[in-house]
Design an enzyme around this catalytic site. Structure first.
Site, PDB file in Angstrom:
ATOM      1  N   GLU A  93      45.118  47.512  -3.038  1.00 11.11           N
ATOM      2  CA  GLU A  93      44.164  46.785  -3.879  1.00 11.11           C
ATOM      3  C   GLU A  93      43.316  47.764  -4.669  1.00 11.11           C
ATOM      4  OE1 GLU A  93      41.635  44.290  -1.514  1.00 11.11           O
ATOM      5  OE2 GLU A  93      43.212  42.812  -1.174  1.00 11.11           O
ATOM      6  N   ARG A 100      35.616  28.039  11.011  1.00 10.30           N
ATOM      7  CA  ARG A 100      34.666  27.634  12.056  1.00 10.30           C
ATOM      8  C   ARG A 100      33.279  27.502  11.438  1.00 10.30           C
ATOM      9  NH1 ARG A 100      35.101  33.348  12.339  1.00 10.30           N
ATOM     10  NH2 ARG A 100      33.081  34.220  11.742  1.00 10.30           N
TER      11      ARG A 100
HETATM   12  C1  MV4 Z   1      37.393  45.679   0.150  1.00 12.50           C
HETATM   13  C2  MV4 Z   1      36.329  46.501  -0.270  1.00 12.50           C
HETATM   14  C3  MV4 Z   1      36.417  47.064  -1.523  1.00 12.50           C
HETATM   15  N1  MV4 Z   1      37.504  46.841  -2.289  1.00 12.50           N
HETATM   16  N2  MV4 Z   1      38.451  45.479  -0.660  1.00 12.50           N
HETATM   17  C4  MV4 Z   1      35.894  45.056   4.652  1.00 12.50           C
HETATM   18  C5  MV4 Z   1      36.277  44.006   5.642  1.00 12.50           C
HETATM   19  C6  MV4 Z   1      37.520  43.438   5.085  1.00 12.50           C
HETATM   20  N3  MV4 Z   1      37.723  42.088   5.472  1.00 12.50           N
HETATM   21  C7  MV4 Z   1      37.370  43.598   3.610  1.00 12.50           C
HETATM   22  N4  MV4 Z   1      36.468  44.689   3.419  1.00 12.50           N
HETATM   23  C8  MV4 Z   1      36.346  45.293   2.216  1.00 12.50           C
HETATM   24  N5  MV4 Z   1      37.386  45.097   1.356  1.00 12.50           N
HETATM   25  C9  MV4 Z   1      38.492  46.054  -1.858  1.00 12.50           C
HETATM   26  N6  MV4 Z   1      39.546  45.864  -2.626  1.00 12.50           N
HETATM   27  C10 MV4 Z   1      35.232  46.685   0.594  1.00 12.50           C
HETATM   28  C11 MV4 Z   1      35.235  46.079   1.842  1.00 12.50           C
HETATM   29  C12 MV4 Z   1      34.085  46.316   2.653  1.00 12.50           C
HETATM   30  C13 MV4 Z   1      33.203  45.283   3.017  1.00 12.50           C
HETATM   31  C14 MV4 Z   1      33.404  43.958   2.650  1.00 12.50           C
HETATM   32  C15 MV4 Z   1      32.527  42.964   3.022  1.00 12.50           C
HETATM   33  C16 MV4 Z   1      31.415  43.272   3.778  1.00 12.50           C
HETATM   34  C17 MV4 Z   1      31.181  44.565   4.176  1.00 12.50           C
HETATM   35  C18 MV4 Z   1      32.074  45.576   3.807  1.00 12.50           C
HETATM   36  C19 MV4 Z   1      31.820  46.883   4.221  1.00 12.50           C
HETATM   37  C20 MV4 Z   1      32.692  47.888   3.857  1.00 12.50           C
HETATM   38  C21 MV4 Z   1      33.824  47.595   3.092  1.00 12.50           C
END
Ligand code: MV4
Length: 671
Positions: free
Chosen positions: A200, A292
């Site tokens: 991604e 949930r």
């Molecule tokens: C991401 C991102 C940046 N770019 N995807 C972290 C948990 C997972 N479910 C998805 N996450 C992330 N995906 C892309 N393409 C940054 C995160 C992320 C994050 C997302 C939501 C809440 C806190 C976070 C902390 C670090 C990284």
């Protein structure tokens, strides 16, 4: 509607569900483990059934046992809360098999969202925006490299089977891709037994915005606006709010529509949450869907005036969602802070033990507290160490922040370490006030959020000294009452002594530092010699643990809680621990300087570092404990010697157990 429901959960969420059920005239059945026999949720429910030992996998996670209780008790439905069995498709289906309604979505909807990569495929097909990337089956290294170059950098490699941040790798440029891919695959294979990855575009400063959705069995689906949950630490939410700061009506409508489309795509029924990443440019992308009721649902309730548990019950009972999208609106602003028994200065290690003192701010239209514990309860190692959710509401965001800061300052916990100061630092940060929240907030502001522990101020020492003097006065009063000579000078607290000055020395240990406060008796009060100078103080006890003090002309109300020889001074929203060494205490001199010499948590003695009777310097290691998979050194609180060890190497200790007897060497002898 149901007459009787079973709550397959514990703690604050079980209590919260029971509260709504009671209001609706629905009888409640609780389940409990050995550790929860005296828990609040057991007390609040109309009936409660024991389901096994403390570990969740032997009690709260055993589907058959819970269903058996549901059938035997005549419950028509089961509310799973969050965690435990709430997103277990097999449990949802087993409920149906047993003729019990699962208060949640159909098993198929849970299953569809269980795999993060399959969920993205479904959402992509339904027109829900996904982060530009590659989510397909082809996994050849050369092919993935070409896909990566097409997507562009920075790029994120995610394990398809991952979730919650596990197995993610950021790639800065094309040249780093091959190594990162190999590493991500190894990690995915060892972590999930599956080395499929997806690629991604990496969003460098995203916000976590989630939309609360609701759908019924009649084909209606709507959303209850957004929550901003960007303030997280290691993928654990810390502070959540609704609405999101800076949200526009148009973006809200687009995100809401996408979330409703997501729910419709999987024939969703009940309460659900669709999580999105919101990029700085206003574009948003589907992350995952939680099938949930979520921990942070109260902020949505506070801004909509609705009871989401009531809605869940209605929808589960086959009724339509109670209103139309157009009838819903946002009123004011709500913020939730999760108060945890954990130590921010020790990597947020859970702090388990007894809640010796628990005082929460008063609940009203502006403050709501969802908790499953009360004073005297134990925070055990078996479950999530959340003490309470503090939820505030006000007409706008800045007023809500003010309420939050005020309520956090009033939240008093003694017995375990909590994150309230850390939460207060976030709430007080100018960047938070400015709405500059994204998933990097805590990391970016770490120096401001993790201040160095300061030594006790004169104000704290004065309050602790007043507590000591008030205790000594009470003791003297009791001695006089039980004595035949009511007027004996020996029972007076004016400092009168034969051949002595009218002063009294109080020995404190503050962290590792001994501090002596000299108390000179003066008419109507005391003159204290403090590190910063002298101060005339007086005070009186007010309610059980409160002190109403006059510190050099300034009126102060504070709380001082004494537990053994440890005094906890709760003042201005902060809490400071001091050990009181009382050489005059009859019969327990050995208890005098042992403040830090108790087991901070259950563990095992792995080493003994000092010899009995041998003089050691302050800070010298005395004993090493292994607790919660970490080594913990017990240090000498001041110069002195170990008189006795209560445990040998290999000994298993309970939380709070006295590990050894330490004799302090004092610079001055007591008067
Ligand atoms: C991401 C991102 C940046 N770019 N995807 C972290 C948990 C997972 N479910 C998805 N996450 C992330 N995906 C892309 N393409 C940054 C995160 C992320 C994050 C997302 C939501 C809440 C806190 C976070 C902390 C670090 C990284």
């Amino acid at each position: 509607m149901f007459d009787k429901i079973l709550i397959a959960n514990r703690g604050e969420i079980a209590c919260r569900i029971i509260r709504s059920a009671k209001r609706l005239g629905i009888r409640t059945v609780a389940v409990y483990s050995d550790a929860d026999a005296g828990a609040l949720h057991v007390k609040l429910a109309d009936e409660a059934h024991h389901i096994g030992p403390a570990p969740a996998r032997e009690s709260y996670l055993i589907a058959e046992r819970i269903l058996d209780v549901a059938v035997r008790s005549g419950a028509q439905a089961v509310h799973p809360g969050y965690g435990f069995l709430s997103e277990n498709a097999a449990f949802a289906e087993a409920c149906a098999q047993a003729g019990i309604i699962f208060i949640g979505p159909p098993g198929a909807a849970i299953r569809a969202m269980g795999s993060k990569s399959a969920a993205k495929e479904i959402m992509g097909a339904a027109g829900v925006p996904l982060v530009p990337g590659y989510h397909g089956q082809e996994q050849g290294a050369e092919f993935l490299q070409s896909e990566a170059d097409r997507i562009g950098y920075p790029l994120l490699i995610k394990a398809s089977a991952g979730g919650g941040g596990k197995g993610m790798r950021v790639v800065a440029g094309s040249a780093d891709f091959a190594d990162a891919l190999a590493g991500a695959r190894r990690e995915a294979m060892s972590g999930f037994g599956d080395d499929h990855v997806l690629l991604e575009r990496y969003l460098t400063k995203p916000r976590h915005i989630e939309i609360q959705v609701f759908a019924d069995s009649h084909g209606n689906a709507l959303h209850l606006f957004e929550r901003d949950c960007s303030i997280q630490r290691r993928h654990q939410k810390v502070i959540e709010e609704a609405p999101a700061s800076g949200m526009t009506a148009s973006l809200r409508e687009q995100m809401g529509a996408a979330a409703v489309a997501a729910a419709r795509a999987i024939n969703y029924v009940g309460a659900g949450t669709v999580e999105f990443l919101l990029d700085e440019d206003g574009s948003f992308y589907f992350m995952e869907m939680n099938t949930r009721l979520q921990v942070e649902h109260p902020v949505t309730e506070m801004i909509t005036g609705l009871d989401l548990v009531e809605w869940q019950l209605l929808v589960a009972a086959g009724e339509p969602v109670p209103c139309l999208q157009e009838q819903l609106g946002i009123c004011g602003h709500a913020i939730e802070a999760r108060i945890y028994a954990e130590d921010p200065t020790r990597e947020f290690l859970p702090s388990i033990g007894k809640l010796r003192h628990l005082r929460t701010p008063a609940e009203n239209t502006h403050v709501r507290i969802d908790s499953g514990v009360r004073q005297g309860d134990e925070v055990s190692m078996h479950y999530d160490p959340m003490i309470a959710k503090l939820v505030v509401w006000d007409r706008d965001r800045s007023s809500a922040i003010r309420r939050l800061r005020q309520a956090l300052a009033e939240f008093q916990v003694v017995g375990v370490t909590t994150n309230t100061i850390f939460l207060g630092s976030i709430a007080a940060h100018p960047a938070f006030a400015a709405g500059e929240v994204d998933t990097g907030f805590i990391e970016r502001h770490r120096t401001a959020l993790f201040p160095e522990e300061a030594p006790a101020s004169d104000r704290i020492l004065a309050l602790a000294s007043l507590e000591v003097m008030l205790e000594l006065e009470t003791e003297a009063g009791q001695r006089a009452c039980s004595s035949s000579d009511l007027y004996s000078p020996w029972h007076q607290m004016s400092g009168w002594r034969l051949n002595f000055d009218n002063h009294h020395d109080i020995y404190f240990i503050d962290g590792d530092h001994p501090v002596t406060v000299v108390v000179h008796y003066r008419p109507g009060g005391y003159l204290l010699d403090l590190p910063g100078g002298t101060l005339f103080v007086r005070g009186e006890r007010h309610e059980s643990d409160d002190i109403l003090a006059d510190l050099g002309g300034m009126r102060v109300k504070a709380t001082v809680v004494r537990s053994g020889n440890i005094l906890t001074v709760l003042d201005q929203g902060k809490s400071h621990l001091l050990t009181w060494h009382d050489p005059g205490a009859a019969g327990d001199e050995d208890e005098a300087a042992v403040g830090r010499l108790t087991a901070p948590m259950p563990g095992k003695v792995v080493a003994i570092m000092a010899e009995i009777g041998a003089r050691v310097e302050r800070g010298a290691p005395l004993m090493i404990l292994e607790a919660m998979k970490m080594e913990h050194t017990i240090n000498a609180p001041c110069n002195g010697a170990v008189a006795e060890f209560h445990f040998a190497v290999g000994g298993v200790v309970n939380e709070g157990a006295e590990l050894l007897e330490f004799t302090a060497e004092l610079e001055q002898s007591a008067s």
